[in-house]
Design a protein around this motif. Structure first.
Motif, PDB file in Angstrom:
ATOM      1  N   ILE A 195       0.849  -1.180   0.000  1.00 50.80           N
ATOM      2  CA  ILE A 195       0.000   0.000   0.000  1.00 50.80           C
ATOM      3  C   ILE A 195       0.892   1.240   0.000  1.00 50.80           C
ATOM      4  CG2 ILE A 195      -1.824   1.228   1.224  1.00 50.80           C
ATOM      5  CD1 ILE A 195      -2.667  -1.478   0.120  1.00 50.80           C
ATOM      6  N   ILE A 196       0.731   2.066  -1.030  1.00 52.72           N
ATOM      7  CA  ILE A 196       1.550   3.283  -1.111  1.00 52.72           C
ATOM      8  C   ILE A 196       0.774   4.509  -0.648  1.00 52.72           C
ATOM      9  CG2 ILE A 196       2.957   2.388  -2.983  1.00 52.72           C
ATOM     10  CD1 ILE A 196       1.268   4.006  -4.938  1.00 52.72           C
ATOM     11  N   ASP A 197      -0.529   4.372  -0.419  1.00 48.59           N
ATOM     12  CA  ASP A 197      -1.329   5.456   0.131  1.00 48.59           C
ATOM     13  C   ASP A 197      -2.427   4.832   0.979  1.00 48.59           C
ATOM     14  OD1 ASP A 197      -2.155   7.951   0.709  1.00 48.59           O
ATOM     15  OD2 ASP A 197      -2.884   8.476  -1.299  1.00 48.59           O
ATOM     16  N   GLN A 198      -2.889   5.532   1.979  1.00 50.24           N
ATOM     17  CA  GLN A 198      -3.846   4.960   2.898  1.00 50.24           C
ATOM     18  C   GLN A 198      -5.250   5.470   2.595  1.00 50.24           C
ATOM     19  OE1 GLN A 198      -2.591   6.190   6.743  1.00 50.24           O
ATOM     20  NE2 GLN A 198      -3.108   8.325   6.438  1.00 50.24           N
ATOM     21  N   LEU A 199      -6.243   4.613   2.881  1.00 53.48           N
ATOM     22  CA  LEU A 199      -7.621   5.028   2.750  1.00 53.48           C
ATOM     23  C   LEU A 199      -7.945   6.055   3.826  1.00 53.48           C
ATOM     24  CD1 LEU A 199      -9.361   1.589   2.153  1.00 53.48           C
ATOM     25  CD2 LEU A 199      -9.030   3.402   0.458  1.00 53.48           C
ATOM     26  N   PRO A 200      -8.919   6.938   3.586  1.00 50.87           N
ATOM     27  CA  PRO A 200      -9.291   7.898   4.619  1.00 50.87           C
ATOM     28  C   PRO A 200      -9.770   7.193   5.876  1.00 50.87           C
ATOM     29  CG  PRO A 200     -10.509   8.298   2.566  1.00 50.87           C
ATOM     30  CD  PRO A 200      -9.696   7.074   2.369  1.00 50.87           C
ATOM     31  N   ILE A 201      -9.514   7.804   7.027  1.00 49.11           N
ATOM     32  CA  ILE A 201      -9.957   7.206   8.274  1.00 49.11           C
ATOM     33  C   ILE A 201     -11.474   7.135   8.338  1.00 49.11           C
ATOM     34  CG2 ILE A 201      -9.878   9.423   9.470  1.00 49.11           C
ATOM     35  CD1 ILE A 201      -9.127   7.959  11.986  1.00 49.11           C
ATOM     36  N   LEU A 202     -12.157   8.054   7.650  1.00 48.48           N
ATOM     37  CA  LEU A 202     -13.610   8.107   7.644  1.00 48.48           C
ATOM     38  C   LEU A 202     -14.099   8.150   6.207  1.00 48.48           C
ATOM     39  CD1 LEU A 202     -16.217   8.393   9.320  1.00 48.48           C
ATOM     40  CD2 LEU A 202     -15.912  10.862   9.198  1.00 48.48           C
ATOM     41  N   ARG A 203     -15.022   7.242   5.862  1.00 48.72           N
ATOM     42  CA  ARG A 203     -15.556   7.189   4.500  1.00 48.72           C
ATOM     43  C   ARG A 203     -17.074   7.074   4.534  1.00 48.72           C
ATOM     44  NH1 ARG A 203     -13.366   2.752   0.770  1.00 48.72           N
ATOM     45  NH2 ARG A 203     -13.687   1.384   2.587  1.00 48.72           N
ATOM     46  N   SER A 204     -17.706   7.683   3.536  1.00 49.81           N
ATOM     47  CA  SER A 204     -19.131   7.522   3.329  1.00 49.81           C
ATOM     48  C   SER A 204     -19.324   6.502   2.220  1.00 49.81           C
ATOM     49  CB  SER A 204     -19.775   8.857   2.945  1.00 49.81           C
ATOM     50  OG  SER A 204     -21.130   8.676   2.607  1.00 49.81           O
ATOM     51  N   ARG A 205     -19.933   5.360   2.547  1.00 52.80           N
ATOM     52  CA  ARG A 205     -20.149   4.287   1.575  1.00 52.80           C
ATOM     53  C   ARG A 205     -21.566   4.386   1.039  1.00 52.80           C
ATOM     54  NH1 ARG A 205     -16.772  -0.126   1.465  1.00 52.80           N
ATOM     55  NH2 ARG A 205     -18.086  -0.649  -0.324  1.00 52.80           N
ATOM     56  N   SER A 206     -21.721   5.058  -0.095  1.00 48.21           N
ATOM     57  CA  SER A 206     -23.059   5.225  -0.665  1.00 48.21           C
ATOM     58  C   SER A 206     -23.634   3.902  -1.127  1.00 48.21           C
ATOM     59  CB  SER A 206     -22.999   6.204  -1.840  1.00 48.21           C
ATOM     60  OG  SER A 206     -22.051   5.770  -2.819  1.00 48.21           O
ATOM     61  N   ASP A 207     -22.780   2.957  -1.553  1.00 48.05           N
ATOM     62  CA  ASP A 207     -23.289   1.667  -1.999  1.00 48.05           C
ATOM     63  C   ASP A 207     -23.863   0.860  -0.839  1.00 48.05           C
ATOM     64  OD1 ASP A 207     -20.705   1.547  -0.959  1.00 48.05           O
ATOM     65  OD2 ASP A 207     -20.260  -0.327  -1.982  1.00 48.05           O
ATOM     66  N   LYS A 208     -23.391   1.137   0.400  1.00 47.23           N
ATOM     67  CA  LYS A 208     -23.886   0.427   1.575  1.00 47.23           C
ATOM     68  C   LYS A 208     -24.725   1.311   2.495  1.00 47.23           C
ATOM     69  CE  LYS A 208     -20.002  -2.825   1.795  1.00 47.23           C
ATOM     70  NZ  LYS A 208     -18.931  -3.379   2.654  1.00 47.23           N
ATOM     71  N   ALA A 209     -24.845   2.602   2.140  1.00 42.04           N
ATOM     72  CA  ALA A 209     -25.598   3.554   2.967  1.00 42.04           C
ATOM     73  C   ALA A 209     -25.051   3.601   4.395  1.00 42.04           C
ATOM     74  CB  ALA A 209     -27.082   3.224   2.970  1.00 42.04           C
ATOM     75  N   SER A 210     -23.729   3.650   4.527  1.00 42.33           N
ATOM     76  CA  SER A 210     -23.120   3.612   5.851  1.00 42.33           C
ATOM     77  C   SER A 210     -21.949   4.584   5.917  1.00 42.33           C
ATOM     78  CB  SER A 210     -22.625   2.202   6.180  1.00 42.33           C
ATOM     79  OG  SER A 210     -21.561   1.832   5.320  1.00 42.33           O
ATOM     80  N   LEU A 211     -21.548   4.902   7.141  1.00 46.22           N
ATOM     81  CA  LEU A 211     -20.299   5.590   7.413  1.00 46.22           C
ATOM     82  C   LEU A 211     -19.317   4.569   7.965  1.00 46.22           C
ATOM     83  CD1 LEU A 211     -21.452   8.920   9.122  1.00 46.22           C
ATOM     84  CD2 LEU A 211     -20.394   8.703   6.884  1.00 46.22           C
ATOM     85  N   GLU A 212     -18.108   4.549   7.414  1.00 44.29           N
ATOM     86  CA  GLU A 212     -17.109   3.590   7.862  1.00 44.29           C
ATOM     87  C   GLU A 212     -15.934   4.337   8.476  1.00 44.29           C
ATOM     88  OE1 GLU A 212     -15.942   0.837   4.902  1.00 44.29           O
ATOM     89  OE2 GLU A 212     -17.886  -0.176   4.845  1.00 44.29           O
ATOM     90  N   ILE A 213     -15.481   3.833   9.603  1.00 36.46           N
ATOM     91  CA  ILE A 213     -14.351   4.428  10.291  1.00 36.46           C
ATOM     92  C   ILE A 213     -13.278   3.360  10.484  1.00 36.46           C
ATOM     93  CG2 ILE A 213     -15.290   3.994  12.599  1.00 36.46           C
ATOM     94  CD1 ILE A 213     -14.102   6.719  13.412  1.00 36.46           C
ATOM     95  N   LYS A 214     -12.050   3.733  10.174  1.00 40.30           N
ATOM     96  CA  LYS A 214     -10.934   2.795  10.262  1.00 40.30           C
ATOM     97  C   LYS A 214     -10.149   3.079  11.527  1.00 40.30           C
ATOM     98  CE  LYS A 214      -7.325   3.484   7.781  1.00 40.30           C
ATOM     99  NZ  LYS A 214      -6.307   3.634   6.735  1.00 40.30           N
TER     100      LYS A 214
END
Length: 868
Positions: A195-214
Motif C-alpha cells: 500500500i503506497i497510500d492509505q484510505l481515509p480514516i472516515l468514509r461515506s459508503r453510498s453503496d452500503k448507505a453507511s459511514l465507515e471508520i478505520k
C-alpha cells in the motif's frame, strides 16, 4: 404525514433528474478531426485517462458539427456510431475498443463461431481467442465470437483465455460440433500488495448507505485522548450519535435509546456496550480494526432494531505474527495476531483495568460536612449538592480463529466476554438544630457481564453467486443494589439469545439480488424490589422466524434503486410483522450524489426504563408481549446528499423518525420523599407512548497523509407523548439535545502526532422533583412545566504521541488531557429525600438532600505502546 413526505420524495427525484439532465457533454467536431484529437480535447476538459488501441488513433467520424450528450460514453458513441465501444472502468478511467474486433482481420478459408459462457450458462464478455498467437478475436457483450482460419490450421488448437477463468484449448472441429463453450472459474492468486497510500480514516459508503471508520492505533488518529483507540468512543464522535455523556458508551442514534441500536462484534450481538458507566467502550481498540455505522435503512439481513446498526470487525487475514501491548494510568491491554498454518490464523485481545481512577483524584468530587441549619431556601443550590466518588474495575477478552479452507471459502469462530463491577458511595454529614451532626450513608453497587460467541461463513460459489451464514449466542446480565437509611432498591435482569441467518447474493452488472432466512430465540428475566416489596417480576421466552430479501437495480451507473424487506413471525403475539425499505441513490457526475430512504422497522427486544426514588433511570431488557410491553415501531424518512472531491467529504442528511410503543416505568406521583423512617409504598405504572425525532446531520471531513479530521453537527428535536402524562401533550425526551457539535483533529509531524478534539451539546432535560408540589400526579402536569435543562456539555481534549523504534520494534509514548478546561459537566441530579428542619425564625423547612453526579473533570493520562 405520509403525503407530505411522498411529495418531498417526488420533488427530490424530479429535481435530481433535471439537474442530471442539465449536465451535458458538448463538443464541436470538424471533418478533419480523428479519435486522437477528440480524446485530447476531452482530456483537457476533464482529468480522465482514456485508453485505446493505436490502430484507432486515425479513425475519422462520419458525424460532424455541434454534439451534446449526458455522458462521455454517449458522446463518443454519437461521434463514432457502430465503430467503437466505450467501457467505464471507474470514475476517471475509460477503455475504448473497436466494436468489430469480434471478427478477426486474418482472412482464412473457414469461419467458426460460437458463444462463451460460465458454468451457470451466463455469457462471458472480453474473452481472448487466438490460434498460434495469431488471428485474435474477443467476445462481445453477449459472449459471441467469430474467427476465420486457413485450411492448413484446421487441426491447430484454438485457445480461450479470460481473467478469472481457466484457459482451455479446442480444435476447430470441436468448436463447430459444440459452439457453446463453458469456462470454469479460476480465482486469481495475487502476490503481496504494497500500500503506497492509505484510505481515509472516515468514509461515506453510498453503496452500503453507511459511514465507515478505520481504527489504526499505530497511526494514533486519536479521537479521544483518554481512550484513543476505543472504536465505540470514536463512533460517538460521528453526527447523529450522542456523545454528551462521558459515562455512557451506548450507541444512541438520532433520539433512539441504546438498546434500539444493534451492535455486532464480529457477528456477536452485544446488549451493553460500555465499561464503568461508559468511560470506556466494551471493545478493545487494539483488537478491532474497522467499524460501519448505519443510521438509515439497515441491510435486509439485519433486523429487530428501530434505532440503527453498528458492526465492528477485527482483522481475519494474519499473514505474519504480530502482537502489541498498551498500558496507561487506568488500563492495560494485550493483542495477538498470528498464523497457525497457511490456512488457520488466531487473534486474541485481553484488556483489564488495574487502578481505580479515584485513586488518582480524578474523581475525588466529594465535599466535606454541609451545614443546612439557617438555610431559608427550600432546596440547596445545585453547587451545594454533594457529589459522588465511584470505584470500578473491568475486564474483557476477544478471540477469533479464522479458517481459509480454499480461495472461495472462509470461516471464522469468535468469542467475547466482559465483566464490570462498580461501587458508588458517599457519606453525607449535616448539622441540624436539634440533633447536631447527622450522617446519611448512601451505597450504590452495580455489576454486569457480557458473554457471546459466533461463527461467520463466506463462500464464493462462482463468479456471480455468494453464500453468507452466521450463528451466534449472546448473554447479558446485570444487578443493581441501592441502599440508604431505611430505603433500598434492588434490580436484576438477564437476557440470553441465540440464532442464525443465511442468505445468497447474486450479482450482475445491472442488478443484485439477496435472499435469506433468519431465526432467533430469546429468554429474559427481570426483578425490581423496592423496600423489600416486589414491583416487577417476570420472565419471557420468544422466537422470531424471518424471511428477507433485497433487490438492487443499477441504471446507467448513475442511479441505484434498492427495494427490500423482512417478514417476521413473532411467537408471543402469534403475528406477522413486515419491515419494508426503499433506498434511491442518484449520482450527478463523479463527485455529487443525491440519496433518500424510507424504512419501517419493528423491535421485539424492549428496554424498560425504571425511575427509582433517587431520580436515577435504570434500564432493563425484556421481550415484547403485545400487551403491557408492545412491539416497538419506527418509521424513518431521510433525504440528503454527498459531495466527494479529492480529500474532502461533505455529507448532509435531513431525517424524521416516528416512534411507537415507547416504554416508561415510573412513579405516577413523582416528588421528593418527605417521610423519614417510615416505609411507604409508592405507586409505579408501565406507560406506553409515542415519539418523534426530526433533525439534520452534517459531516465535513478531510484526510491527507498528515492530517485527519472532521466537523460533525446535529440539529435535532426529540419529543415523547403519553396518554397518562401531561394531558397527552408532547414534551422533550430525556435524550433531547437540540445542538450537538464535534470537532476532531489529528496531525502528524515527523515522529509526533498531535490531537485536539472539542464537543459541545445542549443540556439534558430533567424533571425538577424539588419544584414539584407533594403528591403531584403526572397526568396533571401541563406541557413542559417543571422540566428544566442541565447546563450544556462542553469538553476539550488535547494529546501528543511520540513514535520511536526500539530494537526494531515500533513504540509510542503519549501524554493527553481529557477536559483540559476543567469544565463542570453534570450527568444527572439525585434526590434522596427532604429533611424537615426548623428555620431561624421558627418556620418549618423541608431541605432537599441529594447528590449531583458530575462527569469527568480535568483528567491527565499517560500511555505506552509497543508493537512486538
Amino acid at each position: 404525514m405520509k403525503k407530505p413526505f411522498l411529495l418531498t420524495l417526488i420533488s427530490f427525484w424530479a429535481i435530481g433528474n433535471l439537474v442530471a439532465q442539465s449536465t451535458f457533454w458538448t463538443i464541436d467536431v470538424q471533418p478533419e478531426d480523428d479519435l486522437k484529437k477528440i480524446i485530447e480535447v476531452i482530456s483537457a476538459r476533464q482529468p480522465y485517462l482514456i485508453a485505446y488501441p493505436t490502430e484507432l488513433a486515425n479513425l475519422r467520424s462520419p458525424v460532424t458539427g455541434h454534439l451534446e450528450a449526458s455522458s462521455l460514453e454517449e458522446l463518443l458513441q454519437q461521434i463514432f456510431p457502430k465503430k467503437i465501444e466505450v467501457k467505464k472502468l471507474d470514475a476517471t478511467k475509460y477503455l475504448i475498443r473497436d466494436q468489430g474486433i469480434v471478427i478477426s482481420n486474418y482472412k482464412g478459408d473457414h469461419i467458426i463461431s460460437g458463444k462463451i459462457v460460465d458454468l451457470k450458462n451466463e455469457a462471458i464478455p472480453d474473452v481472448l481467442i487466438y490460434q498460434d498467437n495469431e488471428n485474435p478475436a474477443i467476445t462481445d457483450k453477449e459472449g459471441k465470437f467469430s474467427l476465420e482460419i486457413p485450411s492448413l490450421k484446421k487441426s491447430v488448437p484454438v485457445y480461450f483465455q479470460s481473467l478469472g477463468y481457466a484457459t482451455i484449448s479446442l480444435t476447430p472441429d470441436q468448436i463447430m460440433e459444440e459452439p457453446i463453450i463453458a469456462l470454469e472459474d479460476q480465482p486469481l492468486q495475487l502476490q503481496t500488495v504494497t500500500i503506497i497510500d492509505q484510505l481515509p480514516i472516515l468514509r461515506s459508503r453510498s453503496d452500503k448507505a453507511s459511514l465507515e471508520i478505520k481504527n489504526n492505533p499505530q497511526q494514533s488518529f486519536a479521537l479521544s485522548s483518554l481512550n484513543a483507540s476505543d472504536l465505540i468512543k470514536q463512533i460517538q464522535m460521528l453526527p447523529g450519535v450522542q456523545s454528551d455523556d462521558d459515562l455512557n458508551a451506548q450507541i444512541r442514534i438520532r433520539g433512539s435509546e441504546g438498546n434500539e441500536s444493534l451492535v455486532l462484534l464480529d457477528g456477536i450481538p452485544v446488549y451493553r456496550t460500555d465499561h464503568f458507566y461508559g468511560i470506556f467502550g466494551a471493545t478493545n481498540g487494539n483488537y478491532f480494526s474497522q467499524g460501519s455505522l448505519y443510521k438509515n435503512a439497515l441491510p435486509s439481513q439485519y433486523g429487530g432494531r428501530t434505532g440503527g446498526l453498528l458492526t465492528l470487525n477485527s482483522t481475519s487475514d494474519s499473514q505474519q505474527w504480530n502482537a502489541s501491548m498498551e498500558v496507561d494510568l487506568l488500563t492495560a491491554s494485550v493483542s495477538l495476531f498470528t498464523p497457525i498454518s497457511k490456512k488457520i490464523s488466531w487473534n486474541l485481545g485481553v484488556r483489564s483495568s488495574y487502578l481505580n481512577a479515584a485513586d488518582l483524584s480524578s474523581f475525588d468530587l466529594t465535599q466535606g460536612n454541609i451545614d443546612f441549619y439557617g438555610n431559608d431556601d427550600r432546596v440547596l443550590p445545585r453547587s451545594e449538592n454533594i457529589t459522588t466518588n465511584p470505584q470500578f474495575n473491568f475486564q474483557d477478552i476477544n478471540s477469533k480463529i479464522s479458517l481459509f479452507l480454499s480461495d472461495r471459502l472462509n470461516i471464522d469462530f469468535n468469542f467475547f466476554g466482559s465483566s464490570d463491577q462498580l461501587q458508588n458511595n458517599y457519606d453525607l454529614s449535616y448539622f441540624s438544630r436539634n440533633n447536631g451532626l447527622e450522617t446519611i450513608t448512601f451505597r450504590n453497587l452495580e455489576s454486569w457481564q457480557n458473554l457471546g460467541s459466533s461463527y461467520n461463513l463466506h463462500w464464493k460459489l462462482n463468479r456471480r453467486w455468494q453464500f453468507f451464514s452466521n450463528a451466534f449466542f449472546s448473554h447479558y446480565n446485570s444487578e443493581t443494589d441501592i441502599v440508604a437509611p431505611l430505603r433500598s432498591n434492588f434490580q436484576q435482569g438477564a437476557l440470553s439469545g441465540g440464532g442464525s441467518y443465511a442468505y445468497l447474493i447474486r450479482d450482475t452488472d445491472n442488478e443484485s439480488l439477496k435472499l435469506g432466512i433468519d431465526y432467533k430465540i430469546n429468554r429474559t428475566h427481570y426483578q425490581f424490589i423496592e423496600d423489600e416489596q416486589d414491583l416487577l417480576l417476570g420472565s419471557e421466552l420468544a422466537n422470531q422466524a424471518t424471511l428477507f430479501g433485497e433487490k438492487t437495480w443499477f441504471k446507467n451507473k448513475t442511479t441505484s434503486l434498492i427495494l427490500g424487506g423482512r417478514g417476521t413471525y413473532y411467537s408471543p403475539t402469534k403475528q406477522l410483522y413486515f419491515d419494508p425499505k426503499l433506498q434511491i441513490n442518484h449520482y450527478i457526475g463523479d463527485a455529487f450524489q443525491l440519496k433518500t430512504s424510507i424504512h419501517y422497522a419493528h423491535q421485539f427486544t424492549r428496554e424498560l426504563n425504571y425511575e427509582n426514588r433517587l431520580g436515577q433511570s435504570t434500564n432493563y431488557l425484556l421481550m415484547a408481549n403485545g400487551k403491557e410491553y408492545p412491539v416497538g415501531t419506527s418509521l424513518q424518512y431521510m433525504v440528503g446528499c454527498d459531495f466527494k472531491k479529492d480529500s474532502w467529504l461533505l455529507d448532509i442528511e435531513l431525517y424524521q423518525k416516528n416512534l411507537g410503543g415507547i416504554l416508561e416505568y415510573s412513579l405516577q406521583k413523582p416528588a421528593v420523599d418527605t417521610t423519614q423512617g417510615v416505609n411507604r409504598s409508592r405507586s409505579y405504572k408501565i406507560l406506553s407512548g409515542e415519539g418523534k425525532v426530526i433533525g439534520l446531520d452534517l459531516l465535513l471531513s478531510k484526510t491527507t497523509k498528515k492530517y485527519a479530521g472532521w466537523i460533525a453537527y446535529t440539529l435535532s428535536k426529540s419529543t415523547r407523548q403519553f396518554k397518562e402524562i401531561r394531558f397527552n401533550q408532547p414534551f422533550p425526551a430525556e435524550n433531547d439535545r437540540r445542538h450537538q457539535f464535534k470537532w476532531v483533529n489529528t496531525y502528524h509531524l515527523g515522529k509526533f502526532s498531535f490531537s485536539a478534539n472539542y464537543i459541545y451539546s445542549s443540556g439534558k432535560p430533567y424533571l425538577a422533583l424539588n419544584e414539584l408540589p407533594e403528591e403531584t400526579d403526572r397526568r396533571d402536569l401541563d406541557g413542559d412545566s417543571y422540566l428544566e435543562n442541565l447546563p450544556s456539555y462542553q469538553r476539550l481534549d488535547l494529546g501528543v504521541d511520540f513514535h520511536f523504534n526500539l530494537m526494531r520494534k515500533k513504540g509510542t509514548i503519549g501524554i493527553s488531557c481529557f477536559n483540559v478546561t476543567n469544565h463542570t459537566n453534570v450527568k444527572y441530579l439525585q434526590y434522596i429525600y427532604s429533611i424537615p428542619l426548623e428555620g431561624p425564625r421558627g418556620q418549618q423547612l423541608n431541605t432537599v438532600v441529594g447528590a449531583e453526579t458530575s462527569l469527568l473533570k480535568r483528567t491527565p493520562n499517560l500511555k505506552f505502546r509497543i508493537d512486538l
